[in-house]
Motif scaffolding. Structure first.
Motif, mmCIF file in Angstrom:
data_model
loop_
_atom_site.group_PDB
_atom_site.id
_atom_site.type_symbol
_atom_site.label_atom_id
_atom_site.label_comp_id
_atom_site.label_asym_id
_atom_site.label_seq_id
_atom_site.Cartn_x
_atom_site.Cartn_y
_atom_site.Cartn_z
ATOM 1 N N UNK A 223 0.599 -0.940 0.183
ATOM 2 C CA UNK A 223 -0.362 0.350 -0.073
ATOM 3 C C UNK A 223 1.095 1.596 -0.126
ATOM 4 N N UNK A 224 2.124 1.238 1.090
ATOM 5 C CA UNK A 224 2.521 1.812 1.044
ATOM 6 C C UNK A 224 3.184 2.546 -0.832
ATOM 7 N N UNK A 225 4.219 1.998 -0.524
ATOM 8 C CA UNK A 225 4.638 1.618 -1.840
ATOM 9 C C UNK A 225 4.122 2.129 -3.515
ATOM 10 N N UNK A 226 2.381 1.361 -3.484
ATOM 11 C CA UNK A 226 1.425 2.384 -4.330
ATOM 12 C C UNK A 226 1.361 3.824 -3.702
ATOM 13 N N UNK A 227 1.218 3.879 -3.107
ATOM 14 C CA UNK A 227 1.229 5.798 -2.693
ATOM 15 C C UNK A 227 2.145 6.410 -3.235
ATOM 16 N N UNK A 228 2.513 6.355 -2.522
ATOM 17 C CA UNK A 228 4.139 6.881 -3.322
ATOM 18 C C UNK A 228 5.065 6.947 -5.009
ATOM 19 N N UNK A 229 4.245 6.300 -5.788
ATOM 20 C CA UNK A 229 3.973 5.899 -7.038
ATOM 21 C C UNK A 229 3.507 6.473 -7.373
ATOM 22 N N UNK A 230 2.124 6.227 -6.685
ATOM 23 C CA UNK A 230 0.554 6.702 -7.524
ATOM 24 C C UNK A 230 1.265 8.698 -7.350
ATOM 25 N N UNK A 231 1.722 9.121 -6.614
ATOM 26 C CA UNK A 231 2.006 10.401 -6.630
ATOM 27 C C UNK A 231 3.094 10.804 -6.881
ATOM 28 N N UNK A 232 3.787 10.413 -7.844
ATOM 29 C CA UNK A 232 4.547 10.778 -8.629
ATOM 30 C C UNK A 232 6.279 10.264 -8.511
ATOM 31 N N UNK A 233 6.794 10.050 -6.989
ATOM 32 C CA UNK A 233 7.777 8.983 -6.389
ATOM 33 C C UNK A 233 8.212 8.257 -7.401
ATOM 34 N N UNK A 234 10.075 8.180 -7.176
ATOM 35 C CA UNK A 234 10.188 6.850 -8.057
ATOM 36 C C UNK A 234 11.480 6.560 -6.769
ATOM 37 N N UNK A 235 11.355 5.045 -7.405
ATOM 38 C CA UNK A 235 11.977 4.328 -6.483
ATOM 39 C C UNK A 235 13.483 4.024 -6.679
ATOM 40 N N UNK A 236 14.609 3.766 -5.609
ATOM 41 C CA UNK A 236 15.999 3.539 -5.765
ATOM 42 C C UNK A 236 16.308 2.880 -4.775
ATOM 43 N N UNK A 237 17.583 1.963 -4.786
ATOM 44 C CA UNK A 237 17.681 0.913 -3.811
ATOM 45 C C UNK A 237 18.144 1.498 -2.358
ATOM 46 N N UNK A 238 18.532 1.020 -1.299
ATOM 47 C CA UNK A 238 19.008 1.599 0.002
ATOM 48 C C UNK A 238 19.775 -0.186 0.433
ATOM 49 N N UNK A 239 21.002 0.082 0.446
ATOM 50 C CA UNK A 239 21.564 -0.963 0.803
ATOM 51 C C UNK A 239 22.064 -1.117 2.443
ATOM 52 N N UNK A 240 22.105 -2.013 2.737
ATOM 53 C CA UNK A 240 22.713 -2.191 4.133
ATOM 54 C C UNK A 240 23.420 -3.398 4.239
ATOM 55 N N UNK A 241 24.824 -3.603 5.192
ATOM 56 C CA UNK A 241 25.368 -4.326 4.749
ATOM 57 C C UNK A 241 25.869 -4.922 6.310
ATOM 58 N N UNK A 242 25.998 -6.315 6.765
ATOM 59 C CA UNK A 242 26.174 -6.904 7.996
ATOM 60 C C UNK A 242 27.389 -7.753 7.866
ATOM 61 N N UNK A 243 28.516 -7.635 9.030
ATOM 62 C CA UNK A 243 29.244 -8.803 9.469
ATOM 63 C C UNK A 243 29.893 -9.105 8.372
ATOM 64 N N UNK A 244 31.412 -9.140 7.975
ATOM 65 C CA UNK A 244 32.098 -9.790 7.052
ATOM 66 C C UNK A 244 32.151 -11.388 7.726
ATOM 67 N N UNK A 245 32.273 -12.096 6.309
ATOM 68 C CA UNK A 245 31.065 -13.399 6.602
ATOM 69 C C UNK A 245 32.984 -13.936 6.706
#
Length: 313
Positions: free
Chosen positions: A291-313
């Motif tokens: 629902x949040x994705x749809x609302x933000x897209x409907x009002x003209x917003x664009x999506x980009x990626x946001x990365x988080x990185x956790x502990x070196x293996x």
């Protein structure tokens, strides 16, 4: 020449680095240092030369976190760095964490903040053996505003047209006035309570942040003199503002105040010369809120990626 890692003071950190966003500022980190067990200000230098990169890590339990109280953190750079230097920097903080027998977590800004350099960081962290988590983050490109009604979703256009017929008024509050900030915060608090959403910042935390560190804007949307919606927005990077909170009161939702609020805020920041209004993520732990994705897209917003990185293996 080999790079080396140095522990420095918060004052030295503030003097050495030009910041790409406010959440990496020494003043912001100092304001929030009580939320962790310790804060480490680190600089990475080549020999005796001025440091090339820096990072602030907050210690919580057995983890070192960047950020430890913000939407994102990551490295600061005196200027865009080559991949070789970036790889060495990540290797140094991995060694630093290993020596302390702690894990690392680094959350990068959304890609729209600096796609070229952030793409290199994604490559470096991925190849260093970190586990990644990817969120969808939405923003509005303010250069598109003059043609706003021509490209938004049909249903959003209908809701906006309806809201424009209502007696709405956007009020830009004085962010230096505690009572004005409380006025906007109270609307946001009611919105979160009505929807069962967490409100992660107390009013006092909001006030201390905007009073001491972050340049912010607070707005209320009124309808026949009643406060029906509000927004809290931080100036986080050059020409980029970020919606920290926004929302309406449920009893007025049929009037479509959020469509009006979004439109009015896009217009305001467009006229102020900003390039991006960061609306924030619409996923949690990588899972979309449809629902949040749809609302933000409907009002003209664009999506980009946001990365988080956790502990070196």
């Amino acid at each position: 020449m080999t790079m080396r890692l140095l522990e420095i003071t918060s004052c030295q950190f503030g003097e050495l680095f030009t910041l790409s966003h406010v959440y990496n500022s020494a003043s912001f980190e100092m304001l929030n240092e009580s939320k962790v067990d310790g804060v480490h200000y680190l600089a990475i230098a080549e020999g005796s030369h001025k440091p090339r990169l820096g990072i602030v890590l907050g210690e919580r339990g057995d983890s070192l976190l960047s950020p430890f109280s913000a939407p994102f953190g990551g490295f600061v750079e005196c200027e865009p760095q080559s991949i070789e230097y970036m790889e060495e920097a990540v290797g140094l903080i991995v060694d630093y964490a290993d020596e302390k027998h702690m894990t690392l977590r680094v959350i990068l800004p959304p890609m729209v903040y600096d796609e070229s350099q952030l793409s290199k960081w994604v490559s470096v962290f991925s190849r260093a053996g970190f586990r990644s988590e990817i969120e969808l983050n939405y923003h509005f490109s303010l250069s598109r505003f003059p043609k706003y009604t021509s490209f938004i979703d049909r249903s959003a256009r209908k809701n906006l047209n309806r809201s424009l017929k209502e007696n709405f008024s956007l009020v830009h509050l004085d962010s230096a006035d505690r009572d004005s900030v409380a006025r906007a915060y109270d609307v946001i608090r009611i919105n979160r309570e009505e929807h069962g959403y967490p409100l992660r910042m107390t009013f006092e935390q909001v006030w201390q942040t905007v009073d001491k560190v972050v340049h912010a804007d607070f707005f209320v949307l009124t309808h026949d003199s009643d406060d029906v919606a509000a927004a809290q927005i931080f100036h986080v990077a050059p020409k980029i503002a970020q919606v920290i909170y926004w929302g309406d009161k449920r009893q007025y939702s049929s009037l479509r105040p959020m469509n009006y609020l979004a439109y009015a805020l896009f217009e305001y920041y467009y006229k102020q010369g900003f390039k991006i209004l960061d609306i924030g993520p619409a996923t949690e732990n990588g899972i979309p809120n449809y629902g949040l994705c749809k609302f933000k897209e409907n009002i003209g917003c664009e999506a980009t990626l946001k990365y988080s990185f956790h502990g070196a293996i």
